[in-house]
Write an enzyme that holds these catalytic residues in place. Sequence first.
Site, mmCIF file in Angstrom:
data_model
loop_
_atom_site.group_PDB
_atom_site.id
_atom_site.type_symbol
_atom_site.label_atom_id
_atom_site.label_comp_id
_atom_site.label_asym_id
_atom_site.label_seq_id
_atom_site.Cartn_x
_atom_site.Cartn_y
_atom_site.Cartn_z
ATOM 1 N NE ARG A 318 -4.128 -0.111 1.698
ATOM 2 C CZ ARG A 318 -4.139 1.047 2.064
ATOM 3 N NH1 ARG A 318 -3.265 1.405 3.188
ATOM 4 N NH2 ARG A 318 -5.017 2.029 1.868
ATOM 5 C CB CYS A 348 16.662 -3.889 -6.124
ATOM 6 S SG CYS A 348 17.429 -5.130 -4.936
#
Length: 420
Positions: A318, A348
Amino acid sequence: MTTALPVPTLTTGSAGLTLEGVALCEIAERFGTPTYVYSRAALTSAFNAYQQALGLRKSLVCYAVKANSSLGILSVFAKLGAGFDVVSGGELARVLAAGGDPGKVIFSGVGKSVAEMRYALETGIGCFNVESAAELDRLQEVAAQMGKRAPIAFRVNPDVNPNTHPYISTGLRGNKFGVAFTEALDLYRRAARLSHIEISGIDCHIGSQLLDPAPMTEAAEKILGLVDQLASEGITLDHIDLGGGLGIRYRDEEPPTPTDYLKPLLACFAGREEALCFEPGRSLVGNAGLLLTRIEYLKPGVEKNFAIIDAAMNDLARPALYDAYHEIVAVAPRELPATRYEVVGPICESGDFLGHDRHLSVATGDLLAILSAGAYGMTMSSNYNTRPRAAEVLVDGTETILIRERETLEHLLKGERPLP
Ligand code: LLP
């Protein structure tokens, strides 16, 4: 501090934060991190708040499974007598596996496949919320092949603005959801002529994280007008489904209680025979759950300090997806001056953050609780970066029950094959 936390059954004790009296540090010790932790008492009281608000009105609360579809959570609601709102064959299978009553299931969604329709008809669900003319035709065909009658409601798009995040607003004319208000009457007339379709109700859902009852009341009034028009043509309905959408407090929002939210809607339908249905998701589970995570590293930076935790955007999407705010608290804050941290995961991507600029008194290895994570947390998690999904536990009084094992690397590689 206790009263400021949006999770109602979370309190501060000598062992740090406890949920229903169970110390979060014990849960981390026993089950590891990251782990979603839910409070059964909070789930139950959220459901009961709807039931109480509805009182003796003929009604059914159909929990929106997409908010959290773990079997342990579904079974709590099944035992409370809930109905369920599903949007896929997979969600229906989960409801059945959790002991839900198929007769209390409604099936929403714009893209139901033939296989999903068959499955739902076989299990005898309560109602299909039909979202287009093409879907109506397909359902008639599938039901005819099976020698069954499919109970339906049309999801009508009332074209009201719910004043919420554009990604979770669904009741405007330009959305892909529902049938246009202006076409609804004709579609009902057409459905009434179909041999394997049984008209059962009407449905609308205008959006999510709604903090103001006014747009929902506006939608309800429009729907009521349509119900009366249908009745004047001899098309009577058993139920009126007003969808879900009631918001929760993540930070400082002040959402209405179910009682305040439902009051104008109940007034609108006072004295009517039809059952009233609702499809709440977030407001039943959002503040009954948190994501428990451990700080892997503290990394002071030139411009910002980073708290790198073992949960990431794959666990709770979210913040990355909607820039959503979730309160983050130290499970056992230290006697240290608070430092401002970017709370980030190991993935990453720069978008892999759980919270910006959070004031925390913590050291490496400390536990954090990311609050209000019970809705659209686990269900939207992924294996991005080949990260196993978190475990889930349910606190039930003094008991802590593992309701989903942490995924292992074996789970992650299952079903895949390298080339020979
Ligand atoms: N009924 C229908 C037809 C829906 O589409 C939804 C949610 C609900 C009920 C339940 O709405 P609720 O009571 O939970 O607001 N992933 C987003 C939320 C997407 C909501 C999609 N539909 C988030 O994390 O905020």
